[in-house]
Design a protein around this motif. Structure first.
Motif, PDB file in Angstrom:
ATOM      1  N   MET A   1     -75.416  -7.700  -9.047  1.00 45.32           N
ATOM      2  CA  MET A   1     -76.046  -8.679  -9.670  1.00 45.32           C
ATOM      3  C   MET A   1     -75.060  -9.739  -9.705  1.00 45.32           C
ATOM      4  SD  MET A   1     -77.389  -9.113 -13.438  1.00 45.32           S
ATOM      5  CE  MET A   1     -78.426  -7.894 -13.356  1.00 45.32           C
ATOM      6  N   ASP A   9     -80.571 -13.678 -16.696  1.00 50.07           N
ATOM      7  CA  ASP A   9     -80.928 -12.621 -17.433  1.00 50.07           C
ATOM      8  C   ASP A   9     -80.353 -12.551 -18.877  1.00 50.07           C
ATOM      9  OD1 ASP A   9     -82.265 -11.110 -15.872  1.00 50.07           O
ATOM     10  OD2 ASP A   9     -80.668  -9.742 -15.016  1.00 50.07           O
ATOM     11  N   GLU A 123     -83.225  -3.245 -15.358  1.00 48.09           N
ATOM     12  CA  GLU A 123     -83.070  -4.694 -15.128  1.00 48.09           C
ATOM     13  C   GLU A 123     -83.137  -5.246 -16.458  1.00 48.09           C
ATOM     14  OE1 GLU A 123     -85.035  -4.532 -10.906  1.00 48.09           O
ATOM     15  OE2 GLU A 123     -86.066  -5.664 -12.420  1.00 48.09           O
ATOM     16  N   ASN A 292     -83.491  -2.686  -9.004  1.00 42.43           N
ATOM     17  CA  ASN A 292     -82.081  -3.138  -8.664  1.00 42.43           C
ATOM     18  C   ASN A 292     -81.095  -1.907  -8.275  1.00 42.43           C
ATOM     19  OD1 ASN A 292     -79.733  -4.234  -8.696  1.00 42.43           O
ATOM     20  ND2 ASN A 292     -79.534  -4.911 -10.696  1.00 42.43           N
TER      21      ASN A 292
END
Length: 314
Positions: A1, A9, A123, A292
């Motif tokens: 990420m 996020d 996620e 992810n």
């Protein structure tokens, strides 16, 4: 990420409630009585069942024909005793006498390889539905990731708090913090069976997750199973709670049901003999990417008087 995605996020992450350590004075804790879930021939626990005689709210599993069920199966003494001792034997018992051993020792241990693979795929902020004694919530917290567990069992929530995780004593079918803003929801250890109506539970998940959010569900390994039954939890001494509705699904049955409910499968895998599936709502705006790669006990309706705050074992 990458850093940009992490910042986005963090900005969208729900503000999790600060755990309070004691049930408010005078709060009812509800009758002690057990109930429990599973994956194929193995334990997979969840903690949710509706008050008999109540009218189902939208998205809640119907209670018709379940007036004899226990409103708090996962609060039953056999289950609470097993969690406090961190060991079984504990079983899910069907009306015909069939027994499913529940994996209390695994639930109370640290997250294993299969659990860590689930967490790697999560996620954003994570909601663990039927968190049990808290191993997944604690593991996420240790990774510095926002997570909240919910469970109707006082003993389960208390243990989760002792591990340093955040948890609320609440049913998935009651109002929850940050509805519509969770990045990932977990239905692990057979918790797709909560309420005995997986379709109603999937509908509820769409209300809890943000647009394009991820649902990771544990399923019964190998079998194409779709079972809806009344069960109760029992221990080696024969102590048992009253019956409550439960469901068990293999991956093929889950995927068929999910497709009809508007979900899209984005991943299936097996680790350590346990099977999992990842789903997204078809309404997602994302590019429909897979989870992810860097990063599965009736409507379990807890009583409102004690459902609004975490509890601590006395």
């Amino acid at each position: 990420m990458n850093a940009g995605r992490a910042a986005r996020d963090a900005a969208r992450a729900p503000i999790l409630p600060k755990p309070r350590s004691v049930v408010p004075p005078g709060a009812a804790t509800g009758p002690q009585s057990d109930g429990t879930p599973s994956a194929a021939g193995r334990a997979t626990g969840s903690r949710d069942t509706p008050d008999p005689g109540t009218t189902p709210a939208p998205g809640r599993a119907p209670t018709a024909g379940t007036t004899a069920t226990d409103p708090r199966p996962w609060s039953a003494d056999p289950y609470a005793r097993a969690l406090r001792a961190e060991r079984g034997p504990l079983f899910l018992r069907r009306a015909d006498g069939w027994l499913l051993p529940l994996e209390v020792e695994r639930w109370c241990a640290r997250a294993d390889a299969a659990d860590l693979e689930v967490l790697r795929r999560c996620e954003g902020p994570v909601l663990d539905v039927g968190c049990g004694p808290g191993r997944l919530v604690a593991a996420l917290g240790a990774q510095g990731r926002p997570a909240l567990g919910i469970d109707v069992s006082e003993a389960a929530v208390a243990r989760t708090l002792r591990l340093g995780g955040q948890a609320l004593r609440r049913s998935v079918f009651e109002p929850l913090p940050a509805e519509g803003r969770w990045g990932t929801a977990l239905l692990i250890d057979g918790n797709i069976g909560i309420g005995g109506d997986p379709g109603a539970l999937l509908d509820r998940m769409t209300q809890l997750l943000r647009n394009g959010g991820l649902l990771i569900t544990e399923t019964v390994p190998v079998l194409d199973l779709d079972e809806r039954v009344l069960v109760h939890v029992t221990d080696a001494r024969g102590a048992a709670g009253t019956p409550f509705p439960w469901a068990r699904l293999g991956t093929p049955a889950l995927l068929r049901l999910a497709e009809r409910a508007g979900w899209r499968a984005v991943g299936q895998w097996t680790v350590g003999g346990r099977s999992f599936a990842a789903l997204r709502s078809r309404s997602t705006n994302s590019a429909a990417e897979a989870p992810n790669s860097t990063a599965v006990m009736s409507s379990q309706r807890a009583r409102k008087s004690s459902a609004d705050s975490p509890v601590e074992d006395s």
